[in-house]
Enzyme design. Structure first.
Site, PDB file in Angstrom:
ATOM      1  N   SER A   1       0.891  -1.167   0.000  1.00 35.44           N
ATOM      2  CA  SER A   1       0.000   0.000   0.000  1.00 35.44           C
ATOM      3  C   SER A   1       0.922   1.208   0.000  1.00 35.44           C
ATOM      4  O   SER A   1       2.108   1.086   0.348  1.00 35.44           O
ATOM      5  CB  SER A   1      -0.836  -0.014   1.284  1.00 35.44           C
TER       6      SER A   1
ATOM      7  N   TYR B   1      -2.002   0.232  10.835  1.00 36.46           N
ATOM      8  CA  TYR B   1      -1.970  -0.182   9.421  1.00 36.46           C
ATOM      9  C   TYR B   1      -0.633   0.191   8.791  1.00 36.46           C
ATOM     10  O   TYR B   1      -0.019  -0.607   8.073  1.00 36.46           O
ATOM     11  CB  TYR B   1      -3.118   0.488   8.677  1.00 36.46           C
TER      12      TYR B   1
HETATM   13  N1  LIG Z   1      -8.841  -0.294  -0.704  1.00 34.23           N
HETATM   14  C1  LIG Z   1      -7.797   0.495  -0.633  1.00 34.23           C
HETATM   15  O1  LIG Z   1      -7.910   1.756  -0.662  1.00 34.23           O
HETATM   16  C2  LIG Z   1      -6.406  -0.076  -0.557  1.00 34.23           C
HETATM   17  C3  LIG Z   1      -5.306   0.776  -0.741  1.00 34.23           C
HETATM   18  C4  LIG Z   1      -4.013   0.254  -0.683  1.00 34.23           C
HETATM   19  C5  LIG Z   1      -3.838  -1.113  -0.445  1.00 34.23           C
HETATM   20  N2  LIG Z   1      -4.923  -1.913  -0.262  1.00 34.23           N
HETATM   21  C6  LIG Z   1      -4.666  -3.331   0.000  1.00 34.23           C
HETATM   22  O2  LIG Z   1      -5.341  -4.108  -0.976  1.00 34.23           O
HETATM   23  C7  LIG Z   1      -5.518  -5.440  -0.459  1.00 34.23           C
HETATM   24  C8  LIG Z   1      -6.901  -5.944  -0.801  1.00 34.23           C
HETATM   25  O3  LIG Z   1      -7.864  -5.182  -0.108  1.00 34.23           O
HETATM   26  P1  LIG Z   1      -9.192  -4.629  -0.806  1.00 34.23           P
HETATM   27  O4  LIG Z   1      -9.122  -3.144  -0.733  1.00 34.23           O
HETATM   28  O5  LIG Z   1      -9.413  -5.314  -2.100  1.00 34.23           O
HETATM   29  O6  LIG Z   1     -10.272  -5.077   0.284  1.00 34.23           O
HETATM   30  P2  LIG Z   1     -11.521  -6.104   0.223  1.00 34.23           P
HETATM   31  O7  LIG Z   1     -12.044  -6.139   1.625  1.00 34.23           O
HETATM   32  O8  LIG Z   1     -12.446  -5.728  -0.874  1.00 34.23           O
HETATM   33  O9  LIG Z   1     -10.828  -7.492  -0.106  1.00 34.23           O
HETATM   34  C9  LIG Z   1     -10.129  -8.186   0.893  1.00 34.23           C
HETATM   35  C10 LIG Z   1     -10.575  -9.627   0.940  1.00 34.23           C
HETATM   36  O10 LIG Z   1      -9.838 -10.248   1.995  1.00 34.23           O
HETATM   37  C11 LIG Z   1     -10.713 -11.104   2.724  1.00 34.23           C
HETATM   38  N3  LIG Z   1     -10.214 -11.256   4.086  1.00 34.23           N
HETATM   39  C12 LIG Z   1     -10.131 -10.310   5.052  1.00 34.23           C
HETATM   40  N4  LIG Z   1      -9.666 -10.849   6.193  1.00 34.23           N
HETATM   41  C13 LIG Z   1      -9.429 -12.156   5.938  1.00 34.23           C
HETATM   42  C14 LIG Z   1      -8.958 -13.246   6.719  1.00 34.23           C
HETATM   43  N5  LIG Z   1      -8.634 -13.100   8.006  1.00 34.23           N
HETATM   44  N6  LIG Z   1      -8.841 -14.455   6.124  1.00 34.23           N
HETATM   45  C15 LIG Z   1      -9.180 -14.635   4.822  1.00 34.23           C
HETATM   46  N7  LIG Z   1      -9.658 -13.640   4.051  1.00 34.23           N
HETATM   47  C16 LIG Z   1      -9.772 -12.429   4.600  1.00 34.23           C
HETATM   48  C17 LIG Z   1     -12.067 -10.414   2.674  1.00 34.23           C
HETATM   49  O11 LIG Z   1     -13.133 -11.334   2.887  1.00 34.23           O
HETATM   50  C18 LIG Z   1     -12.060  -9.815   1.273  1.00 34.23           C
HETATM   51  O12 LIG Z   1     -12.641 -10.701   0.351  1.00 34.23           O
HETATM   52  C19 LIG Z   1      -5.172  -5.344   1.034  1.00 34.23           C
HETATM   53  O13 LIG Z   1      -3.870  -5.853   1.229  1.00 34.23           O
HETATM   54  C20 LIG Z   1      -5.198  -3.856   1.319  1.00 34.23           C
HETATM   55  O14 LIG Z   1      -4.373  -3.503   2.398  1.00 34.23           O
HETATM   56  C21 LIG Z   1      -6.190  -1.430  -0.326  1.00 34.23           C
END
Ligand SMILES: NC(=O)c1ccc[n+]([C@@H]2O[C@H](COP(=O)([O-])OP(=O)(O)OC[C@H]3O[C@@H](n4cnc5c(N)ncnc54)[C@H](O)[C@@H]3O)[C@@H](O)[C@H]2O)c1
Length: 297
Positions: free
Chosen positions: A164, A177
């Site tokens: 991130s 985080y």
């Molecule tokens: N959304 C943002 O703005 C953003 C920005 C930078 C980085 N990220 C990173 O992107 C990645 C994906 O996140 P996203 O934004 O797509 O979120 P999201 O919540 O849409 O997807 C995350 C998925 O992980 C699953 N999950 C969460 N905890 C879990 C656990 N303990 N065991 C198994 N599955 C689990 C959830 O059910 C979900 O399907 C993460 O690493 C997040 O830190 C997101």
């Protein structure tokens, strides 16, 4: 004579068609944690378009059902928690059982602290919130790497971890985080060293994405979704690249790192795709706004 010319033309056309449909990940098998939603699901869809076969480990039965409805039964799904080694082991076994191999492990499931600052973290919640968030964001990646390592070494595969902007800069979250994503950068470098020369280990560091990212239950944020925040407004005019991304906009970086042929020499590195945190100006985020006019375009 005519017949042989026709056959040659047909063969040439067929070869051109085959070349067109060849993907960067043809014949490769990838396992994605948190692949049922948001960024992970977008990467899964793009990998399929690039010729890969996909397996997913996710804790949400509902999201897994949604993914299977969209992508069909050709994917391998495991419902489980990334905080449990046995769940990663089940996911690796399910992948190998269905596709015969595993080439690419993508650690991606995470939770966010909604920018909760130290001063605002309640004394009784700080310890359980730290444990919960680090268990998902850091231990979850480490355990996945442990479960996948043998298959990846066997196939000269690779690991890719979602970082991130918070892995490099402040204010992409609170201290929980931000520290967890900095830890992921350290994990990438250490595993890249330990797995070389057999397995390449890299990361992708996206900026804000409209997804369903949740928070720690210990802070009462398990049901809160980042979708409830007007991210587009919050980030407007702040970054050199002003476009607001969709999850799929980040998928190309994963394809590049997953492709042996196209990033053979990349290991221990992170592709920052955050709209330009490292290139932000002091007075104004983008220095080239008037470039087309100045160049007479
Ligand atoms: N959304 C943002 O703005 C953003 C920005 C930078 C980085 N990220 C990173 O992107 C990645 C994906 O996140 P996203 O934004 O797509 O979120 P999201 O919540 O849409 O997807 C995350 C998925 O992980 C699953 N999950 C969460 N905890 C879990 C656990 N303990 N065991 C198994 N599955 C689990 C959830 O059910 C979900 O399907 C993460 O690493 C997040 O830190 C997101």
């Amino acid at each position: 004579m005519c017949w042989s010319i026709l056959m040659a033309a047909l063969t040439h056309e067929r070869r051109k068609t085959q070349e067109r449909v060849m993907g960067w990940l043809d014949g490769r098998v990838a396992l994605i944690t948190g692949g049922a939603s948001g960024l992970g699901a977008a990467v899964a869809e793009r990998f399929i378009a690039e010729g890969a076969q996909i397996a997913v480990l996710d804790k949400s039965t509902e999201k897994i059902a949604g993914l299977t409805a969209r992508l069909g039964k050709g994917i391998a799904v495991t419902q489980g928690d990334v905080r449990e080694l046995k769940d990663h082991q089940r996911a690796v076994s399910a992948t190998v059982e269905k596709f015969g191999r595993l080439d690419i492990f993508i650690g991606n499931a995470a939770i966010w602290d909604y920018g909760a600052k130290l001063v605002d973290l309640p004394e009784d919640a700080i310890s359980p919130a730290f444990d919960e968030l680090f268990a998902v964001n850091v231990k979850g990646y480490l355990l996945g790497a442990k479960a996948a390592q043998r298959e990846l070494v066997k196939n000269q595969g690779c690991m890719i971890f979602t970082v991130s902007n918070a892995g490099f800069y402040p204010d992409g979250g609170g201290p929980l985080y931000t520290a967890s994503k900095h830890a992921v950068v350290g994990l990438i470098r250490q595993l890249a060293f330990e797995c070389a020369p057999h397995v390449r280990v890299n990361g992708v560091a996206p900026g804000a994405i409209p997804t369903d990212l949740r928070g720690p239950a210990a802070l009462g944020l398990a049901e809160r979704s980042i979708a409830s925040i007007p991210l587009q407004e919050a980030t407007r005019g702040k970054m050199p690249i002003a476009d607001f991304p969709a999850p799929g906009d980040y998928a190309g970086a994963y394809v590049l790192l997953a492709s042996k042929e196209n990033s053979r020499m990349a290991t221990g590195t992170v592709i920052n795709c955050d709209g330009g945190f490292a290139a932000r100006g002091v007075a104004t985020p983008s220095g080239g706004v008037n470039l087309p006019q100045k160049l007479g375009l």
